[in-house]
Structure formats: structure tokens, C-alpha cells
Scaffold this motif. Sequence first.
Motif, short mmCIF file in Angstrom:
data_model
loop_
_atom_site.label_atom_id
_atom_site.label_comp_id
_atom_site.label_asym_id
_atom_site.label_seq_id
_atom_site.Cartn_x
_atom_site.Cartn_y
_atom_site.Cartn_z
N PRO A 1 -57.01 20.67 -11.83
CA PRO A 1 -57.02 22.00 -11.62
C PRO A 1 -56.14 23.34 -11.80
O PRO A 1 -55.13 23.09 -10.81
N ASP A 2 -56.95 24.13 -11.47
CA ASP A 2 -56.32 25.40 -10.73
C ASP A 2 -56.68 25.55 -9.66
O ASP A 2 -58.20 26.24 -8.74
N GLN B 1 -57.01 32.14 -8.37
CA GLN B 1 -57.28 34.11 -8.74
C GLN B 1 -57.93 34.60 -9.45
O GLN B 1 -58.22 33.56 -10.45
N ASN B 2 -58.49 35.66 -9.58
CA ASN B 2 -59.21 36.25 -10.60
C ASN B 2 -58.46 37.13 -11.48
O ASN B 2 -57.38 37.70 -11.34
N THR C 1 -57.07 29.47 -17.26
CA THR C 1 -57.72 28.24 -17.53
C THR C 1 -58.14 27.63 -16.57
O THR C 1 -58.08 27.13 -15.19
N GLN C 2 -60.00 27.10 -16.33
CA GLN C 2 -60.46 26.09 -15.68
C GLN C 2 -59.49 24.58 -16.59
O GLN C 2 -60.62 23.45 -15.83
N GLY C 3 -59.30 24.24 -17.74
CA GLY C 3 -59.35 23.30 -18.31
C GLY C 3 -57.97 21.92 -18.79
O GLY C 3 -57.69 22.55 -19.08
N SER D 1 -50.77 38.37 -23.97
CA SER D 1 -50.61 37.04 -24.70
C SER D 1 -51.38 36.66 -23.87
O SER D 1 -52.21 36.59 -23.34
N PRO D 2 -52.07 35.62 -24.44
CA PRO D 2 -52.62 34.85 -24.28
C PRO D 2 -53.09 33.95 -23.09
O PRO D 2 -51.74 32.62 -22.95
N THR D 3 -53.44 33.79 -21.41
CA THR D 3 -52.63 33.05 -20.87
C THR D 3 -53.06 31.77 -20.81
O THR D 3 -52.28 30.52 -20.22
N THR D 4 -54.82 30.94 -21.84
CA THR D 4 -54.24 29.53 -21.78
C THR D 4 -52.57 29.28 -22.65
O THR D 4 -52.59 28.20 -22.79
#
Length: 307
Positions: free
Chosen positions: A66-67, A71-72, A86-88, A236-239
Motif C-alpha cells: 500500500p501507499d 500524501q496528496n 500510485t495506489q497500485g 518525471s512520472p511518479t508511477t
Amino acid sequence: MFTLLKRVAVAAAFAPALAGCVALTGSALDPATQPAALVANTKTGIILERLPPPVQALDVAVYSFPDLTGQNKPNDNFAEFSRATTQGGAPILTDVLVKAGGGRWFNVAERNELAALLQERQIIQNTRTAVEGDKSKGLPPLRFAGVTLQGGIIGYDSNETTGGIGANYLGIGGNAQYRQDIVTVALRAVSVQTGRVLASVTTTKTIYSVLVNGTAFKFAAVDHLLQAEAGFTKNSPTTLAVREGVQLAVYSLIFEGVKNKLWKFKDAEAGEAFLRALEDQRRAVDFAVTEPGSPEAVSPVALAAKG
């Protein structure tokens, strides 16, 4: 009144054409449409996939990843309710494990969507019983895991480093701004039989954001100012950053187990070469911490980013 009616008539005439343009958006006829593509591999992912195989593949299970940051997304203008990361996490970790060492390091047992798996097995068994009666053949037992992999995304530090530079001369100028965020991932291997934590690692990955723009203005006439602006932003993509952090965590976890003699490479000499490279990175991290002013010092974040 006549002018208003004329404008309404013109808008009505162009409405079908505008509707057609909207319908094309995202379709195969849209010239701006880009085809879907597989996620590009990272430098760390390439190294992980090239790992020599083990003596025996490890049976592992991932229930969740999990995350844990809460943080938002950072936003200076208004409250943002979307999550920063990401939540995945579990699907990412599962995908990384399946590809480690060319798919030869881990046998991953499905546990993240276990309810759906058990329900489908029950449907199959009930159907066989209804068709073949009590003599119907049962399904083979589910594969169990000797090790569970646990952890999660434990940190997201936004605006860890910010800065910029700009200049303007005779109405022409430009500026650049940058920001660095850091995402932290923790991963541990736990023995199912004893509950003992066999190995544990923590990795970090830097996320870069850059803004570059330029402006120019000129007096075209008295009391008439002509101004032009152009620029771009690169984030940069966070995922992808989370994925690379997970890849480095799996890579390090494998070698933690090798060092603790929990598992080993089939080709010990080939595995030793990868182990030496990882140890060189760790020594560089220790040197950076003890001698931060040295020109040879390498930051831990940079090493995690390079993989």
C-alpha cells in the motif's frame, strides 16, 4: 438585435463541424492520437532482468503493497485531493517479481485478488458437479508460498530541493525552475513458517520537475506593446519512479538473501559479479555520508536513481 441573431446563426452553422472534431478526439482518425505502448523499462529493471537464475525459484506471495504516505499531490494554488503516489503498489511489485532474472527467480502465488480466484474455482467445481455428478474431478490445490513479501510506499517528500535562474535584457529574457521530490519504498521478506523477517531493504528514487520559459516584448507603436511567451514543463512520472524504487528493492532483497545464505545463485561466479557491483554502490553511499564534501562523494538518491 440583428447582430446577436447573426452571431447565433453562425454558431449554429459551425456546430456540426465542431461536434465532428470532438468525436474524432482520441479515435484512429485523430492525427494527434498516439498508439498505446508498453511501459518502458528502467535501467534498474534491465539489470534486474539480467540476473543469473537461482538454484531453485522462490515461492512468494504478495497480499498488498500500500501507499502508507497519506500524501496528496503538492499544489501551491488549491487543495489537491488526488494521491501523490500510485495506489497500485501490489500489481507493480508482482510484475517486477515475475520478470526478475528473466522470470526464473520467483514463483508468485496470487493473493492480492484471492477472493476472485476462489470464487472462480468454486464456479468451476460447481459446474463440474452439475454436469458430471459426484464423480467429477476436483481442481488441483492452490500453490502456497514459503515467503510473503510485505512493505509499501513509506515516504513522499515533495519540494525536497527547489531552485531556478532567469535573466532579461532589452525586453528579451527567460528563466528556468526545477524541483525534486523523493519517493521511498520499503520491502521485506517474511518466512511463512516462523514469521521471521528474513531480509529487509529500503530504497529511494528522485522525481524531477523542470519548467523552462522565455518572454519577449516590444513597443510596436505608441501605447501598443507586443509581447510573446513560450515555454514547457517536464515532470518525471511518479508511477515510473515507484516502479524503479520497487525494482531496486527486489534487486537488493535478492542479494540480502544470498549474503544470509537463504538462497543462492545457480552460477555462483556470475552472481558474485552482480553482488560486487551492489557493494560498490553501498560503499559509495557510506562514503557520501561520512565525507559529504568530497568530490568523489555520491548521494544515496543518485545511486537509487541510477540503479
